[in-house]
Design an enzyme around this catalytic site. Structure first.
Site, PDB file in Angstrom:
ATOM      1  CG  HIS B 215      51.328  40.098  33.182  1.00 31.14           C
ATOM      2  ND1 HIS B 215      50.852  39.533  34.344  1.00 31.14           N
ATOM      3  CD2 HIS B 215      50.830  41.337  33.160  1.00 31.14           C
ATOM      4  CE1 HIS B 215      50.115  40.410  34.991  1.00 31.14           C
ATOM      5  NE2 HIS B 215      50.076  41.509  34.305  1.00 31.14           N
ATOM      6  CE1 TYR B 219      46.051  44.322  33.075  1.00 32.02           C
ATOM      7  CE2 TYR B 219      47.873  42.769  33.156  1.00 32.02           C
ATOM      8  CZ  TYR B 219      47.106  43.756  33.759  1.00 32.02           C
ATOM      9  OH  TYR B 219      47.392  44.151  35.025  1.00 32.02           O
ATOM     10  CG  HIS B 366      46.733  36.885  42.044  1.00 35.07           C
ATOM     11  ND1 HIS B 366      46.243  38.136  42.325  1.00 35.07           N
ATOM     12  CD2 HIS B 366      47.293  36.968  40.809  1.00 35.07           C
ATOM     13  CE1 HIS B 366      46.511  38.943  41.315  1.00 35.07           C
ATOM     14  NE2 HIS B 366      47.143  38.265  40.388  1.00 35.07           N
ATOM     15  CG  PHE B 367      45.584  32.295  38.428  1.00 33.65           C
ATOM     16  CD1 PHE B 367      44.643  31.464  37.873  1.00 33.65           C
ATOM     17  CD2 PHE B 367      46.739  31.740  38.938  1.00 33.65           C
ATOM     18  CE1 PHE B 367      44.830  30.091  37.854  1.00 33.65           C
ATOM     19  CE2 PHE B 367      46.938  30.376  38.923  1.00 33.65           C
ATOM     20  CZ  PHE B 367      45.978  29.544  38.379  1.00 33.65           C
ATOM     21  CG  HIS B 368      41.244  29.976  40.437  1.00 33.89           C
ATOM     22  ND1 HIS B 368      42.501  29.458  40.347  1.00 33.89           N
ATOM     23  CD2 HIS B 368      40.453  29.083  39.788  1.00 33.89           C
ATOM     24  CE1 HIS B 368      42.476  28.312  39.697  1.00 33.89           C
ATOM     25  NE2 HIS B 368      41.238  28.048  39.329  1.00 33.89           N
ATOM     26  NE  ARG B 429      49.977  27.414  40.802  1.00 29.67           N
ATOM     27  CZ  ARG B 429      50.141  28.189  39.735  1.00 29.67           C
ATOM     28  NH1 ARG B 429      51.024  29.149  39.751  1.00 29.67           N
ATOM     29  NH2 ARG B 429      49.420  28.002  38.654  1.00 29.67           N
ATOM     30  NE  ARG B 430      51.729  25.011  37.868  1.00 26.53           N
ATOM     31  CZ  ARG B 430      52.536  26.053  38.117  1.00 26.53           C
ATOM     32  NH1 ARG B 430      53.622  25.887  38.843  1.00 26.53           N
ATOM     33  NH2 ARG B 430      52.268  27.223  37.614  1.00 26.53           N
TER      34      ARG B 430
END
Lengths: 179, 544
Positions: B215, B219, B366-368, B429-430
């Protein structure tokens, strides 16, 4: 132009609002966890991945769905590169089902489409998910964690049937209907 | 060109070269998963591509961008010679060597383990050694940043470290903490396995160590975007930063709460109990706080700027902002994407609710959206802002820069909104391909095709970005030298400042306490009663 004190005051007011929002979110999750028992699957139970075939529970003949002596419906599944054993499990609708899964080789994971069933399968551990399936039909249960080149071909089916069509045999075992 | 500018430029160019290549791979991967054909597709090439895309984006783009921007920031914010300039160059070459070492086995198909490794899958040892060198290079950067701030404080006793540098050092310190987890996993578990020294791996331990990093690394990537929000965007908007103090508080909170929260990536894992999952979930809620503080402070800074430019009424100041400035435009678009990405993140971290979305396209979306969208669009804006000062020429076209930012935003929304929806439908995913003859999967096809179009727009935007930087070469040299680069000023520049908001000694101690509470027992359990280990599975074709 605003004085330094004005700026600080507005920032602190906003911080309080943000803190309250974070508190509400936390309390909502705590409430869901305690009152509705919505928790992640955290079944801490180890098993030797190299000796599943010697375990009482995950031998080939004991895989699939079985109604235990106490009436609990349990499905046992082994996830392995690049297939599930068995590749189809039969479960009754509207009745609690305990799914127990483990891996002899690498990391896998499953979800069942259209449900909240979701867990990682980590070699060395038995994953356990409790679910009640509300809709009947064939649901996809793919491996959702990268496990090697054949990962995309690794999937199984959860066949949910109405209670009257769920007919376990004398040993309490039930297998998928011919499709 | 000054040596420190050459240093920054070298890092940024490497970062963006990796970025453009990875964008092309990303579009090809989307084609593979769609009903449309992808040239050269096999499952092997797919996972090779995913490994290259992930490693290039997550390790090369980010690490080298952050290093390059950090050197630039230290030089301009502190206005004194960078200590350890030669050491910094050594770090660059070490990192470049690491990238080559890691990517060669990927290109040869001997490291298709994705950028997140998944032991007991085991790739060619060169892949891991190369990544260790990249991390080592980044540690050199951390040391240079810390030394630069320390030297400045010694020369300017009692004065507030400029906010941009304070934030950069907060990130450097956080990164040293962050990399401890993945480094331990690589050095003590994965590399011995890849060398054939051990035959089994404790997978629960390796997943827990990786979660330590997983995580906070996000950041680490995000810090430059926030530095731009605080220290560049208010100036570009023609105003001032609303509150320097809240900037410092936010960066300190990021340092504290980015780390003891990694277990929210393991909510669905069997090797941890609900108790520690709940504890880290609670800390995860807190990491939303500095982001929400930032949104307020930056919105207030923009409101001041808008009103100074004559904006009236409740929302008139928004219209009055200079949206033709790429930095202002990018900040607006970044906030818009942050709204959706952050909302999705709230669902992800919500403990039991995570079961609905874990390892579905929702998470990829979300992370894209939050990294590729909010963060990377600010990388573009930072590049556009600093490039004229690195190459000594003004931008040839602000219009093309704005067009590129808009394309990125449109592409990102078009790609990730369908992904969110597909994730809720259960698309996992994946995987390299889907069987569209299955009726459940066939129903997804239209949304998959929409997302592919979004991916194509993103690739177009990435190519335009490369062109925009390349075309500085053709820009005429300015008649007069450019005005020197300046970071944003606060409405009230800090005159006196508490030591706690001017250094990190106390916060480091607090991070240690939080990490001990959050990760102490979850890691110790693997040594108190070691669980059964898993056999190593080589994927590099070497004999076991």
């Amino acid at each position: 132009m605003k004085s330094e004190r004005d700026i600080l005051r507005t920032e602190l007011q906003w911080t309080l609002a943000v803190g309250a929002a974070a508190g509400v979110v936390s309390l909502a999750i705590l409430w869901a966890s305690l009152a509705h028992l919505i928790n992640p699957p955290s079944n801490f139970e180890t098993i030797d991945p190299a000796a599943l075939h010697l375990s009482d529970e995950f031998t080939e003949s004991n895989l699939g769905t079985r109604v235990e002596a106490d009436g609990e419906v349990v499905t046992r599944i082994v996830a392995t590169q690049f297939a599930f054993a068995p590749s189809c499990v039969l479960v009754p609708a509207d009745r609690p089902v305990t799914m127990r899964l483990t891996s002899p080789d690498v990391i896998h994971g499953v979800l069942v489409t259209g449900t909240n069933v979701n867990t990682m399968i980590v070699p060395g551990y038995v994953s356990q998910v409790r679910a009640t399936f509300r809709t009947t039909g064939d649901l996809l249960m793919p491996c959702h964690e990268y496990c090697g080149i054949g990962h995309s071909q690794m999937w199984a089916v959860v066949q949910v049937v109405p209670a009257e069509r769920f007919k376990p045999d004398a040993q309490g075992r039930a297998a998928c209907e011919k499709r | 060109m000054r040596s420190v500018d050459r240093l920054a430029l070298a890092h940024l160019q490497l970062a963006f070269a990796a970025f453009v290549l990875a964008c092309a791979l990303g579009l090809w991967q989307m084609l593979a998963r769609s009903p449309w054909p992808a040239p050269g597709f096999t499952p092997s090439t797919y996972f090779q591509s995913v490994t290259a895309h992930g490693a290039a984006m997550a390790y090369v783009l980010t690490t080298f961008f952050i290093m390059g921007f950090g050197y630039f920031t230290a030089d301009r914010a502190l206005a004194r010679p960078l200590p350890g300039l030669r050491l910094a160059w050594a770090g660059f070459w070490l990192g470049l060597l690491g990238v080559a070492m890691a990517m060669a086995p990927v290109a040869l198909g001997r490291a298709s383990v994705l950028y997140t490794f998944y032991p007991p899958l085991t790739a060619s040892v060169w892949f891991y050694l190369g990544l260790v060198l990249v991390v080592a290079a980044s540690w050199i950067w951390c040391a240079v940043m810390i030394l630069a701030m320390r030297g400045w404080k010694r020369a300017n006793p009692g004065q507030a470290v400029p906010l941009a540098m304070f934030a950069t050092v907060a990130n450097a310190i956080m990164w040293v903490w962050t990399t401890a987890g993945v480094s331990a996993e690589l050095v003590f578990q994965v590399i011995p396995a890849a060398l054939g020294l051990v035959e089994t791996i404790d997978v629960g331990l390796s997943r827990t160590l990786f979660s330590w990093t997983l995580h906070a690394i996000v950041y680490f990537w995000l810090f430059p975007a926030y530095i731009a929000f605080y220290a560049m965007a208010p100036r570009a908007a023609g105003g001032r930063l609303y509150s320097d103090t809240m900037g410092r508080v936010s960066f300190v909170l990021f340092l504290l709460y980015s780390l003891p929260v990694g277990m929210h990536h393991l909510f669905m894992d069997p090797e941890h109990s609900t108790g520690f999952k709940f504890l880290q979930m609670t800390l995860t809620v807190l990491v939303a706080v500095p982001t929400l503080l930032t949104v307020f402070t930056i919105a207030a800074s923009f409101e001041l700027a808008g009103r100074m430019r004559g904006g009236r009424g409740l929302l008139g100041w928004i219209v009055a902002l200079p949206w033709r400035e790429p930095m202002v435009l990018a900040t607006g678009l970044a906030f818009f994407m942050l709204f959706f990405g952050g909302g999705g993140g709230l669902v992800n971290m919500s403990y039991g609710m995570n079961a609905m979305v874990h390892n579905t396209s929702w998470v990829t979306a979300h992370f894209h959206l939050i990294f590729g969208g909010t963060v990377v669009i600010m990388y573009f804006a930072i590049a556009y802002d600093v490039w004229p000062h690195l190459v000594g020429r003004p931008a040839p076209s602000l219009r093309l820069q704005r067009a590129q930012l808009w394309l990125w935003f449109i592409g990102m929304m078009t790609m990730t909104l369908p992904w969110h929806y597909l994730g809720l439908l259960g698309q996992w995913r994946r995987v390299a391909q889907f069987d569209y003859s299955n009726p459940i999967i066939a129903a997804w096809a239209p949304w998959v095709l929409v997302s592919v179009l979004g991916g194509a727009v993103l690739l177009a935007s990435a190519l335009l970005f490369a062109w925009n930087l390349w075309s500085f070469r053709h820009a005429p040299a300015p008649a007069r030298p450019l005005a020197p680069f300046a970071f944003a000023q606060a409405v009230h520049e800090p005159r006196r400042i508490p030591a706690a908001l001017n250094g990190f000694g106390m916060w480091n101690a607090l991070v240690a306490v939080l990490m001990l509470a959050a990760y102490g027992y979850p890691l110790a359990q693997f040594f108190i009663s070691p669980p059964p280990s898993a056999l190593v599975h080589r994927v590099d074709g070497a004999p076991p």
